[in-house]
Design a protein around this motif. Structure first.
Motif, PDB file in Angstrom:
ATOM      1  N   CYS A  84       0.873  -1.176   0.000  1.00 34.02           N
ATOM      2  CA  CYS A  84       0.000   0.000   0.000  1.00 34.02           C
ATOM      3  C   CYS A  84       0.907   1.222   0.000  1.00 34.02           C
ATOM      4  N   GLY A  85       0.971   1.897  -1.141  1.00 33.69           N
ATOM      5  CA  GLY A  85       1.847   3.065  -1.247  1.00 33.69           C
ATOM      6  C   GLY A  85       3.310   2.659  -1.180  1.00 33.69           C
ATOM      7  N   SER A  86       4.133   3.585  -0.722  1.00 31.50           N
ATOM      8  CA  SER A  86       5.575   3.336  -0.701  1.00 31.50           C
ATOM      9  C   SER A  86       6.096   2.987   0.688  1.00 31.50           C
ATOM     10  N   ASP A  87       5.164   2.836   1.660  1.00 32.90           N
ATOM     11  CA  ASP A  87       5.653   2.597   3.017  1.00 32.90           C
ATOM     12  C   ASP A  87       4.908   1.509   3.793  1.00 32.90           C
ATOM     13  N   LYS A  88       4.070   0.731   3.098  1.00 26.30           N
ATOM     14  CA  LYS A  88       3.349  -0.328   3.807  1.00 26.30           C
ATOM     15  C   LYS A  88       3.342  -1.610   2.981  1.00 26.30           C
ATOM     16  N   ALA A  89       3.498  -2.717   3.687  1.00 26.41           N
ATOM     17  CA  ALA A  89       3.362  -4.035   3.075  1.00 26.41           C
ATOM     18  C   ALA A  89       2.594  -4.913   4.050  1.00 26.41           C
ATOM     19  N   TYR A  90       2.012  -5.950   3.502  1.00 23.70           N
ATOM     20  CA  TYR A  90       1.162  -6.834   4.289  1.00 23.70           C
ATOM     21  C   TYR A  90       1.285  -8.230   3.703  1.00 23.70           C
ATOM     22  N   VAL A  91       1.292  -9.228   4.554  1.00 24.52           N
ATOM     23  CA  VAL A  91       1.308 -10.606   4.080  1.00 24.52           C
ATOM     24  C   VAL A  91       0.053 -11.300   4.583  1.00 24.52           C
ATOM     25  N   ARG A  92      -0.646 -11.951   3.656  1.00 25.96           N
ATOM     26  CA  ARG A  92      -1.798 -12.795   3.999  1.00 25.96           C
ATOM     27  C   ARG A  92      -1.305 -14.225   3.868  1.00 25.96           C
ATOM     28  N   GLU A  93      -1.317 -14.962   4.968  1.00 27.59           N
ATOM     29  CA  GLU A  93      -0.834 -16.333   4.929  1.00 27.59           C
ATOM     30  C   GLU A  93      -1.696 -17.200   5.827  1.00 27.59           C
ATOM     31  N   ALA A  94      -1.914 -18.442   5.399  1.00 28.27           N
ATOM     32  CA  ALA A  94      -2.722 -19.362   6.193  1.00 28.27           C
ATOM     33  C   ALA A  94      -2.127 -20.762   6.119  1.00 28.27           C
ATOM     34  N   TYR A  95      -2.389 -21.505   7.184  1.00 23.91           N
ATOM     35  CA  TYR A  95      -1.821 -22.834   7.335  1.00 23.91           C
ATOM     36  C   TYR A  95      -2.912 -23.817   7.749  1.00 23.91           C
ATOM     37  N   LYS A  96      -2.701 -25.078   7.418  1.00 28.95           N
ATOM     38  CA  LYS A  96      -3.694 -26.123   7.686  1.00 28.95           C
ATOM     39  C   LYS A  96      -4.117 -26.152   9.152  1.00 28.95           C
ATOM     40  N   ASP A  97      -3.162 -25.914  10.049  1.00 29.23           N
ATOM     41  CA  ASP A  97      -3.455 -25.948  11.476  1.00 29.23           C
ATOM     42  C   ASP A  97      -2.355 -25.221  12.237  1.00 29.23           C
ATOM     43  N   GLY A  98      -2.476 -25.205  13.563  1.00 26.94           N
ATOM     44  CA  GLY A  98      -1.502 -24.519  14.396  1.00 26.94           C
ATOM     45  C   GLY A  98      -0.109 -25.113  14.285  1.00 26.94           C
ATOM     46  N   ALA A  99      -0.019 -26.423  14.142  1.00 27.65           N
ATOM     47  CA  ALA A  99       1.290 -27.072  14.018  1.00 27.65           C
ATOM     48  C   ALA A  99       2.007 -26.607  12.744  1.00 27.65           C
ATOM     49  N   ALA A 100       1.264 -26.479  11.655  1.00 28.42           N
ATOM     50  CA  ALA A 100       1.864 -26.015  10.396  1.00 28.42           C
ATOM     51  C   ALA A 100       2.298 -24.553  10.512  1.00 28.42           C
ATOM     52  N   ALA A 101       1.509 -23.732  11.197  1.00 30.32           N
ATOM     53  CA  ALA A 101       1.880 -22.323  11.400  1.00 30.32           C
ATOM     54  C   ALA A 101       3.124 -22.222  12.281  1.00 30.32           C
ATOM     55  N   LEU A 102       3.184 -23.036  13.317  1.00 32.62           N
ATOM     56  CA  LEU A 102       4.351 -23.046  14.201  1.00 32.62           C
ATOM     57  C   LEU A 102       5.593 -23.493  13.441  1.00 32.62           C
ATOM     58  N   PHE A 103       5.451 -24.511  12.603  1.00 34.07           N
ATOM     59  CA  PHE A 103       6.558 -24.979  11.768  1.00 34.07           C
ATOM     60  C   PHE A 103       7.075 -23.839  10.893  1.00 34.07           C
ATOM     61  N   HIS A 104       6.152 -23.086  10.291  1.00 31.98           N
ATOM     62  CA  HIS A 104       6.537 -21.953   9.446  1.00 31.98           C
ATOM     63  C   HIS A 104       7.317 -20.909  10.248  1.00 31.98           C
ATOM     64  N   LEU A 105       6.805 -20.549  11.409  1.00 32.06           N
ATOM     65  CA  LEU A 105       7.469 -19.519  12.216  1.00 32.06           C
ATOM     66  C   LEU A 105       8.868 -19.954  12.639  1.00 32.06           C
ATOM     67  N   LYS A 106       9.016 -21.205  12.986  1.00 36.56           N
ATOM     68  CA  LYS A 106      10.344 -21.705  13.367  1.00 36.56           C
ATOM     69  C   LYS A 106      11.273 -21.752  12.154  1.00 36.56           C
ATOM     70  N   ASN A 107      10.723 -22.123  10.990  1.00 34.18           N
ATOM     71  CA  ASN A 107      11.505 -22.166   9.757  1.00 34.18           C
ATOM     72  C   ASN A 107      12.006 -20.791   9.345  1.00 34.18           C
ATOM     73  N   MET A 108      11.187 -19.771   9.550  1.00 33.14           N
ATOM     74  CA  MET A 108      11.504 -18.427   9.079  1.00 33.14           C
ATOM     75  C   MET A 108      12.078 -17.527  10.174  1.00 33.14           C
ATOM     76  N   GLY A 109      12.293 -18.071  11.350  1.00 31.17           N
ATOM     77  CA  GLY A 109      12.785 -17.273  12.469  1.00 31.17           C
ATOM     78  C   GLY A 109      14.054 -16.494  12.164  1.00 31.17           C
ATOM     79  N   HIS A 110      14.930 -17.058  11.356  1.00 30.95           N
ATOM     80  CA  HIS A 110      16.189 -16.393  11.014  1.00 30.95           C
ATOM     81  C   HIS A 110      15.973 -15.144  10.151  1.00 30.95           C
ATOM     82  N   MET A 111      14.797 -15.028   9.529  1.00 29.88           N
ATOM     83  CA  MET A 111      14.509 -13.887   8.653  1.00 29.88           C
ATOM     84  C   MET A 111      13.953 -12.677   9.429  1.00 29.88           C
ATOM     85  N   ILE A 112      13.401 -12.913  10.592  1.00 31.57           N
ATOM     86  CA  ILE A 112      12.721 -11.850  11.340  1.00 31.57           C
ATOM     87  C   ILE A 112      13.653 -10.675  11.672  1.00 31.57           C
ATOM     88  N   PRO A 113      14.864 -10.909  12.183  1.00 32.70           N
ATOM     89  CA  PRO A 113      15.750  -9.758  12.459  1.00 32.70           C
ATOM     90  C   PRO A 113      16.031  -8.923  11.212  1.00 32.70           C
TER      91      PRO A 113
END
Length: 159
Positions: A84-113
């Motif tokens: 949205c414009g030059s200063d906002k971004a948004y991600v829409r993401e969904a997972y089969k269940d909480g375990a799949a979402a947790l797996f994703h967060l742990k997988n991508m943890g190195h990208m957060i910083p």
């Protein structure tokens, strides 16, 4: 007469219009049934406020996450990057269940910083209470929304 039952599950997603043309099923009985909220699906909604001049870097990082998610996470239902414009971004993401979402967060943890270097981030998590509970430890600053009602659209075609 014996009928074969074909079941098509369709999830109605925000901003997604669904049109079903049943005219091709003239000789078949169609039964439409709205299901109660009996899903395990968890969605994660990170909002990014991009730091000055960092939009390209932020999008590149998000696209790297998209590629890794698509390649390594079969229980990811969808992952969309929007801006949205030059200063906002948004991600829409969904997972089969909480375990799949947790797996994703742990997988991508190195990208957060790296993402925090180019943006300020707020996160919303949505889903059934029992599915989102385990995510609270890994995302302590997120807003958690417990699903209380909704539906899946299930189309039964008897042939």
């Amino acid at each position: 007469m014996r009928y074969q039952i074909k079941i098509l599950n369709l999830l109605i997603i925000q901003n997604f219009n669904l049109f079903i043309n049943i005219s091709c099923y003239k000789d078949r009985r169609n039964i439409y049934k709205f299901m109660s909220l009996d899903t395990t699906m968890v969605s994660i909604h990170p909002h990014f406020t991009i730091k000055d001049g960092k939009m390209d870097q932020c999008i590149a990082l998000l696209e790297e996450i998209l590629v890794l998610t698509k390649a390594n996470e079969p229980d990811c239902l969808f992952f969309n990057i929007t801006t949205c414009g030059s200063d906002k971004a948004y991600v829409r993401e969904a997972y089969k269940d909480g375990a799949a979402a947790l797996f994703h967060l742990k997988n991508m943890g190195h990208m957060i910083p790296k993402l925090f270097e180019v943006s300020d981030i707020t996160v919303q998590v949505q889903g059934p209470a029992k599915e989102i509970e385990p995510l609270k430890e890994i995302l302590p600053d997120a807003d958690f929304y417990e699903a209380i009602s909704g539906f899946w659209f299930r189309l039964y075609i008897l042939t």
